[in-house]
Design an enzyme around this catalytic site. Structure first.
Site, PDB file in Angstrom:
ATOM      1  N   LYS A  43       0.841  -1.199   0.000  1.00 31.17           N
ATOM      2  CA  LYS A  43       0.000   0.000   0.000  1.00 31.17           C
ATOM      3  C   LYS A  43       0.878   1.251   0.000  1.00 31.17           C
ATOM      4  O   LYS A  43       2.094   1.169   0.173  1.00 31.17           O
ATOM      5  CB  LYS A  43      -0.913  -0.015   1.234  1.00 31.17           C
ATOM      6  N   TYR A 260      16.367  29.602   9.199  1.00 31.25           N
ATOM      7  CA  TYR A 260      15.180  30.308   9.657  1.00 31.25           C
ATOM      8  C   TYR A 260      15.091  30.361  11.175  1.00 31.25           C
ATOM      9  O   TYR A 260      15.403  29.388  11.869  1.00 31.25           O
ATOM     10  CB  TYR A 260      13.916  29.619   9.124  1.00 31.25           C
TER      11      TYR A 260
END
Length: 385
Positions: A43, A260
């Site tokens: 999956k 950042y």
């Protein structure tokens, strides 16, 4: 004008997927399963690594039964392995009946029995039943399944597979493992089925009492740790290698911050004899599935990368397209002077930095790292058909 060669522009990062390792992992799990059949869970696009490439490799290794979440994935598996048995874990949707019929897909029925039997009883499409034994996610309660059997509604339409799912198999000593096995065993004894299944990847390692007729490994096929022990004890072969280009190499003085938010301040190196730190900026980030939660800051140590087989720390925040790493204390750092760093590649996941180490640094699990891998990588498959 279109130019097929130029359409394949060079990527900032590359992902190498070893199909031979996936096949070897399946063979190892198949041996561990003994007399039980070993299926494969593919999956989420084979855990992010590609159904169209992974399924044929597993089929060639000997796998004949596959599990996916949704019927759209089942169609892809059918095209990759025309003769496979394919189960759909999400069950039956009323608008997917024609797809189940045409592609011979088998839904795993949970509590939608009435709709499924009404739609399919006459042509007897194959299906599975999932029993609720303690996960409390998908699955029909054992008592309700017993009522259905007692009513006779299933007398001429029994499931091809009776299964359940372990909640805590990656913690071998957890009491819920034995409780689920006992509940499943009771259901199997009271309602025999030609094929029964309980064990996922970690469940295979719990021993023969959990194997039944079929085992369903997922993460172990792709090299992830599933045994609940130390990451170094993972017996599965690693499958992926993720590397990013060095875009820039820069000397940064103590007191400066990286990335950042100024999340991490530069400190003098106690090893190199230099006050400056040598910071490399790499061409990958959280848009590529390298999670921001693996960032480093003044408050916490983040993840790590590797160059030439030696680990190097991440420094500062992971941003959308970029990651910073600290090369200051690497033994070969002198070789990066005078522009020699250009087009160097840094390992983000691989033999030196295993998948589950990256996951642990990001506060998550290998499943999330694999299934988050983005589509900007240059993907290369090795040791395939």
């Amino acid at each position: 004008m279109n130019n097929p060669h130029l359409d394949q522009a060079p990527a900032g990062a590359r992902l190498t997927i070893d199909l031979g390792a996936i096949a070897d992992n399946w063979r190892q799990l198949d041996r561990m399963a003994g007399a039980a059949e070993c299926a494969a869970v593919v999956k989420a696009d084979a855990y992010g690594l590609g159904i169209e490439e992974v399924v044929p490799a597993l089929w060639k290794a000997g796998c004949k039964t596959f599990f996916v979440a949704l019927s759209a994935e089942g169609i892809r598996v059918r095209k990759a392995a025309p003769d496979a048995i394919i189960y759909i874990l999400a069950g039956y949707f009323s608008d997917s009946l024609d797809v189940f019929r045409h592609y011979a897909l088998r839904p795993v029925i949970n509590m939608e029995f009435e709709a499924w039997i009404k739609a399919c009883r006459d042509d007897h499409l194959a299906y599975a039943v999932q029993l609720e034994t303690g996960m409390n996610r998908l699955g029909i309660p054992i008592a309700e399944y017993a009522e259905l059997q007692a009513s006779g509604v299933l007398d001429d339409y029994q499931p091809a597979l009776l299964m359940s799912h372990l909640a805590c198999a990656d913690t071998p000593g957890h009491a819920l493992n034995a409780l689920q096995q006992q509940r499943f065993q009771g259901a199997v004894e009271n309602h025999p089925c030609d094929c029964t299944s309980l064990a996922n990847s970690a469940g295979i390692f719990l021993g023969a009492d959990y194997h039944y007729d079929l085992v369903r490994p997922g993460i172990a096929l792709y090299g992830g740790a599933c045994t609940g022990g130390h990451l170094a004890d993972n017996p599965m072969r690693p499958v992926i290698r993720l590397e990013a280009r060095v875009l820039q190499l820069k000397a940064v003085k103590p007191g400066e911050t990286i990335g950042y938010g100024g999340a991490e301040s530069v400190r003098p190196s106690p090893h190199s004899g230099s006050n400056e730190r040598l910071v490399a900026t790499l061409a990958a980030g959280y848009a590529d599935g390298f999670l921001r939660s693996g960032s480093s800051s003044d408050q916490r140590r983040g993840g790590s990368a590797a160059w030439r087989g030696t680990r190097i720390p991440l420094i500062g925040r992971v941003s959308m397209d970029l990651i910073n790493v600290d090369l200051t204390d690497h033994p070969d750092v002198a070789q990066l002077q005078d522009g020699q760093w250009y087009d160097e590649w840094i390992e983000l996941i691989g033999p030196t930095v295993p998948l589950d180490d990256v996951a642990q640094a990001a506060g998550t699990i290998g499943y999330e790292i694999l299934t988050s891998l983005g589509n900007r990588y240059q993907r290369t498959y090795i040791n395939g058909l």
